[in-house]
Design a protein around this motif. Structure first.
Motif, short mmCIF file in Angstrom:
data_model
loop_
_atom_site.label_atom_id
_atom_site.label_comp_id
_atom_site.label_asym_id
_atom_site.label_seq_id
_atom_site.Cartn_x
_atom_site.Cartn_y
_atom_site.Cartn_z
N ASP A 261 0.81 -1.29 0.08
CA ASP A 261 0.11 0.11 -0.13
C ASP A 261 0.85 1.17 -0.13
N GLY A 262 0.66 2.21 -0.81
CA GLY A 262 1.44 3.26 -0.92
C GLY A 262 0.79 4.50 -1.90
N GLU A 263 1.66 5.33 -2.38
CA GLU A 263 1.43 6.34 -2.90
C GLU A 263 2.28 6.81 -3.91
N VAL A 264 1.80 6.97 -5.45
CA VAL A 264 2.76 7.34 -6.36
C VAL A 264 2.66 8.87 -6.31
N ILE A 265 3.91 9.43 -6.45
CA ILE A 265 4.19 10.89 -6.09
C ILE A 265 5.15 11.38 -7.49
N ALA A 266 4.90 12.78 -7.74
CA ALA A 266 5.82 13.65 -8.61
C ALA A 266 6.18 14.64 -7.85
N ALA A 267 7.54 14.87 -7.96
CA ALA A 267 8.29 16.06 -7.19
C ALA A 267 8.34 17.19 -7.99
N ASP A 268 8.45 18.47 -7.39
CA ASP A 268 8.77 19.74 -8.05
C ASP A 268 10.18 19.73 -7.81
N PRO A 269 10.79 20.90 -8.64
CA PRO A 269 12.29 21.16 -8.65
C PRO A 269 12.82 21.07 -7.01
N SER A 270 12.07 21.39 -5.99
CA SER A 270 12.69 21.38 -4.63
C SER A 270 12.34 20.26 -3.85
N GLY A 271 11.89 19.21 -4.80
CA GLY A 271 11.63 17.79 -4.13
C GLY A 271 10.23 17.39 -3.30
N ARG A 272 9.54 18.68 -3.19
CA ARG A 272 8.15 18.49 -2.65
C ARG A 272 7.08 17.74 -3.39
N PRO A 273 6.31 16.87 -3.21
CA PRO A 273 5.19 16.32 -4.10
C PRO A 273 4.32 17.44 -4.67
N ASP A 274 4.11 17.27 -5.92
CA ASP A 274 3.39 18.37 -6.49
C ASP A 274 2.02 17.51 -7.33
N PHE A 275 0.92 17.83 -6.81
CA PHE A 275 -0.13 16.87 -7.42
C PHE A 275 -0.34 17.12 -8.77
N GLY A 276 -0.06 18.61 -9.06
CA GLY A 276 -0.41 19.02 -10.38
C GLY A 276 0.41 18.57 -11.56
N ARG A 277 1.66 18.23 -11.02
CA ARG A 277 2.46 17.42 -12.11
C ARG A 277 1.94 15.91 -12.13
N LEU A 278 1.70 15.15 -11.17
CA LEU A 278 1.08 14.00 -11.14
C LEU A 278 0.10 14.00 -12.05
N GLN A 279 -0.83 14.86 -11.88
CA GLN A 279 -2.35 14.84 -12.62
C GLN A 279 -2.23 14.73 -13.98
N ARG A 280 -1.08 15.39 -14.55
CA ARG A 280 -0.76 15.22 -16.18
C ARG A 280 -0.76 14.00 -16.55
N ARG A 281 -0.18 12.94 -15.59
CA ARG A 281 0.05 11.51 -15.87
C ARG A 281 -1.45 10.70 -16.00
#
Length: 296
Positions: free
Chosen positions: A66-86
């Motif tokens: 069980d877990g979460e798929v994440i996409a990070a911004d340039p600073s390393g923070r998870p960014d749902f907007g970037r993930l949403q494009r996938r």
């Protein structure tokens, strides 16, 4: 297993995990085969082919995570907007989009045997053992013993929040339980109301946005007011006294049942930031509602 929102405990019986701003999912590894499902039940393997690396890293073991798929911004923070494009794209349309990784925070089955009835602490030890073989495209979520420090740190670094978990609790698939307590870091913002819409859950949902210099409104989202009485009902009543024929939004939302209103009323909305498209995430009308005539 789902978390409840509430007052979290502290002490040696609980731990804190970061609440990632990603796509929650169950990933099943069966030898060289990968299956992954999101909470609504959609297959995630096509959206996130990076999940295929788990089969190689786990060297043929049968594991359910069980877990979460994440996409990070340039600073390393998870960014749902970037993930949403996938999300929803076919593998051929993923070229050039932000990479993702899987963060595992629990294990449900190991080598074909369920471990759900074991306490969190034992499952965590199994998960850490599996994580020793993790490659760059997945990791085991870190945990923190100091709950208050974890809450403060995630707020300072702009993360979504934490989940506080009982070390002795079993994993209960599909259940929302106080063994997991989520603490979300929210933002309160003021928006002007430009319309009332009827949705599947609400008769008077507020259409809100930012007031532009030319008097129009940049649409930010739909905030449902539910069935609560008092100031919420008063807000809907006041808005219906300011109806207009034309939409005040720069790009009108596509609701079939909508009443446009003059941009005269302001409401406070609690939310989790915005998507890349500028829409509010999980907006909630503050209670009681403060409705103010005038500018922002």
């Amino acid at each position: 297993m789902l978390a409840q929102t509430g007052v979290h405990r502290t002490g040696s019986r609980v731990v804190a995990e970061v609440k990632y701003d990603g796509c929650r999912g169950i990933v099943a590894v069966d030898g060289h085969r990968i299956r992954a499902r999101s909470r609504p039940g959609s297959s995630m393997v096509g959206w996130f082919p990076e999940l295929g690396s788990l089969a190689k890293d786990l060297a043929g073991r049968r594991v359910v995570l069980d877990g979460e798929v994440i996409a990070a911004d340039p600073s390393g923070r998870p960014d749902f907007g970037r993930l949403q494009r996938r999300i929803g794209r076919t593998p051929r349309r993923l070229v050039g989009l932000d990479p993702v990784r899987f963060v595992a925070f629990d294990v449900l089955s190991v080598d074909g045997s369920s471990v759900c009835d074991r306490p969190w602490q034992q499952r965590r030890e199994l998960l850490e053992e599996l994580g020793e073989s993790a490659g760059p495209q997945w990791q085991v979520a870190p945990v923190f013993d100091d709950i208050d420090a974890a809450v403060d740190a995630t707020s300072e670094f702009g993360l979504e929040g934490v989940v506080v978990k009982d070390r002795s609790a079993p994993y209960r698939p599909g259940q929302r339980t106080r063994a997991w307590i989520k603490v979300k870091h929210t933002t309160v913002s003021r928006f002007v109301v430009g319309g009332l819409a009827t949705t599947s859950r609400c008769r008077d949902a507020l259409l809100v946005g930012d007031l532009l210099p030319d008097g129009r409104i940049a649409y930010r989202g739909c905030v449902e007011v539910g069935t609560a009485k008092g100031r919420r009902a008063e807000a809907a009543h006041l808005l219906r006294q300011a109806t207009t024929e034309a939409s005040p939004f720069d790009s009108p939302p596509g609701f079939s049942q909508v009443v446009w209103v003059e941009p005269l009323l302001i409401v406070e909305v609690r939310h989790l930031g915005t998507t890349r498209g500028g829409r509010l995430r999980e907006p909630m009308l503050m209670a009681p509602v403060d409705v103010v005539r005038g500018g922002l």
